[in-house]
Design a protein around this motif. Sequence first.
Motif, PDB file in Angstrom:
ATOM      1  N   LEU A  74      18.267  -0.344  -2.339  1.00  0.00           N
ATOM      2  CA  LEU A  74      18.019  -0.439  -1.097  1.00  0.00           C
ATOM      3  C   LEU A  74      16.327  -0.674  -1.214  1.00  0.00           C
ATOM      4  O   LEU A  74      15.576   0.390  -1.567  1.00  0.00           O
ATOM      5  N   LYS A  75      15.766  -1.610  -0.730  1.00  0.00           N
ATOM      6  CA  LYS A  75      14.253  -1.757  -0.190  1.00  0.00           C
ATOM      7  C   LYS A  75      13.949  -1.386   0.816  1.00  0.00           C
ATOM      8  O   LYS A  75      14.131  -2.226   1.976  1.00  0.00           O
ATOM      9  N   ILE A  76      13.309  -0.223   1.092  1.00  0.00           N
ATOM     10  CA  ILE A  76      12.937   0.456   2.279  1.00  0.00           C
ATOM     11  C   ILE A  76      11.468   0.210   2.831  1.00  0.00           C
ATOM     12  O   ILE A  76      10.796   0.102   2.025  1.00  0.00           O
ATOM     13  N   HIS A  77      11.400   0.778   4.159  1.00  0.00           N
ATOM     14  CA  HIS A  77       9.855   0.999   4.667  1.00  0.00           C
ATOM     15  C   HIS A  77      10.239   2.248   5.442  1.00  0.00           C
ATOM     16  O   HIS A  77      11.057   2.576   5.993  1.00  0.00           O
ATOM     17  N   TRP A 200       5.021   1.076   4.447  1.00  0.00           N
ATOM     18  CA  TRP A 200       5.156   0.824   5.871  1.00  0.00           C
ATOM     19  C   TRP A 200       5.391  -0.603   5.902  1.00  0.00           C
ATOM     20  O   TRP A 200       4.617  -1.540   5.413  1.00  0.00           O
ATOM     21  N   ASN A 201       6.440  -1.035   7.087  1.00  0.00           N
ATOM     22  CA  ASN A 201       6.322  -2.166   7.333  1.00  0.00           C
ATOM     23  C   ASN A 201       5.271  -2.923   8.342  1.00  0.00           C
ATOM     24  O   ASN A 201       5.642  -3.246   9.708  1.00  0.00           O
ATOM     25  N   LEU A 202       4.239  -3.244   7.674  1.00  0.00           N
ATOM     26  CA  LEU A 202       3.182  -3.533   8.461  1.00  0.00           C
ATOM     27  C   LEU A 202       3.226  -4.928   9.035  1.00  0.00           C
ATOM     28  O   LEU A 202       3.877  -5.910   8.327  1.00  0.00           O
ATOM     29  N   GLN A 203       2.769  -5.346  10.021  1.00  0.00           N
ATOM     30  CA  GLN A 203       3.049  -6.626  10.710  1.00  0.00           C
ATOM     31  C   GLN A 203       1.672  -7.072  11.335  1.00  0.00           C
ATOM     32  O   GLN A 203       1.530  -8.488  11.475  1.00  0.00           O
ATOM     33  N   LYS A 204       0.542  -6.429  11.010  1.00  0.00           N
ATOM     34  CA  LYS A 204      -0.644  -6.649  11.506  1.00  0.00           C
ATOM     35  C   LYS A 204      -1.745  -6.122  10.914  1.00  0.00           C
ATOM     36  O   LYS A 204      -1.456  -4.951  10.457  1.00  0.00           O
ATOM     37  N   LEU A 205      -2.905  -6.844  10.659  1.00  0.00           N
ATOM     38  CA  LEU A 205      -4.070  -6.243  10.073  1.00  0.00           C
ATOM     39  C   LEU A 205      -5.187  -6.688  11.084  1.00  0.00           C
ATOM     40  O   LEU A 205      -5.654  -7.588  11.322  1.00  0.00           O
ATOM     41  N   VAL A 206      -6.009  -5.460  11.328  1.00  0.00           N
ATOM     42  CA  VAL A 206      -7.154  -5.504  12.410  1.00  0.00           C
ATOM     43  C   VAL A 206      -8.335  -4.733  11.716  1.00  0.00           C
ATOM     44  O   VAL A 206      -7.886  -3.825  11.134  1.00  0.00           O
ATOM     45  N   SER A 207      -9.528  -5.491  11.710  1.00  0.00           N
ATOM     46  CA  SER A 207     -10.668  -4.662  11.306  1.00  0.00           C
ATOM     47  C   SER A 207     -11.920  -4.885  11.917  1.00  0.00           C
ATOM     48  O   SER A 207     -12.319  -6.018  12.762  1.00  0.00           O
ATOM     49  N   SER A 208     -12.869  -4.246  11.998  1.00  0.00           N
ATOM     50  CA  SER A 208     -14.098  -4.219  12.172  1.00  0.00           C
ATOM     51  C   SER A 208     -14.668  -5.466  11.493  1.00  0.00           C
ATOM     52  O   SER A 208     -14.036  -5.874  10.459  1.00  0.00           O
ATOM     53  N   PRO A 209     -15.489  -6.357  12.010  1.00  0.00           N
ATOM     54  CA  PRO A 209     -15.843  -7.702  11.465  1.00  0.00           C
ATOM     55  C   PRO A 209     -16.994  -7.450  10.184  1.00  0.00           C
ATOM     56  O   PRO A 209     -17.241  -8.318   9.719  1.00  0.00           O
TER      57      PRO A 209
END
Length: 324
Positions: A74-77, A200-209
């Motif tokens: 199994l490939k899990i998150h 982890w099953n990341l769905q979004k990346l957010v950052s300081s510019p």
Amino acid sequence: MSPTPVSTAGESARLKADVLAGGAVCWRETSAGLEVLLVHRPKYNDWSWPKGKVEKGETLPECAVREVEEETGLKIHLGLPLPAARYTVGKNLQKHVAYWAAEVTGEAKLKASDPKEIDDIGWFSVERARQLLTLFADREQLDKVEHARHTGSLRAWPLIIVRHGKAFPRAKWHETEHVRPLLAVGTRQAMALTNLLGAWNLQKLVSSPWKRCVATLKPVAAATGFRIKQVSALSEKGNADSPKKTVKALTKLLYKGRPVAVCTHRPVLPTVLDFIADHAPKGLAAHLPDKDPYMNPGEILVAYVRPGEVPRIVEVERYRPIDT
């Protein structure tokens, strides 16, 4: 990378154990109810959770994901962290096994990579699993899974705070602050984060510019194909000008309910940690870092969010980057 989880028990130092291992309680919901996955090891003639030892250069989360795939196919998150196991093995060696819950959907085929290590794998009801588990202590993880299901926390999702990698020293930088870059070690930390965050099953990346934050998430973005959303309120200046806007940006992410990694700066961390404390039980909030520098360069803090109309943070853990 060296594993450094911080639990609700407030463990903040690096784990001290002769043997480190990671594993997961894989679970699924069927028409018959909740089921969990057990593996049988012929060498010990026992039923247990899939788990295994950490390999060189590997964190506990990475280890857990790899070992579950090797032992079950199994490939899990990773989901909610579960109680760790600690016991003596071999010639009085201390072993620490970190566990997470991991939801399995669909009809994935179960197959161990080495039948000599795992000769049987099966889904069982909670009641049957409790009977089959050979070690009585393994029931502790099962108890937490049951409790989390009843409290609505079993599908908790990760809000991951990333402090950017090690940057060129502030005192020696004579150009505009927002373009101060990562050092070579910071770039290595950013590369190392790719595999760690992949647990982890990341769905979004957010950052300081600002350059050093975006650069920290770039390897992850390349690996996932996700665009890095840049939010000025997460920068040092944005936070200094208006901490309320930083909180507003974090609140928006919290209520969207999507697994996300957020990269920011050390001076912004007090606002971020206060935000986490405001959305967590007092007992958990009391164990958040409260002294400068709060987190090391490249370190991550994983806040697990219980979904719902009013989301709440129910667990927190931290992992440090490689020592260089």
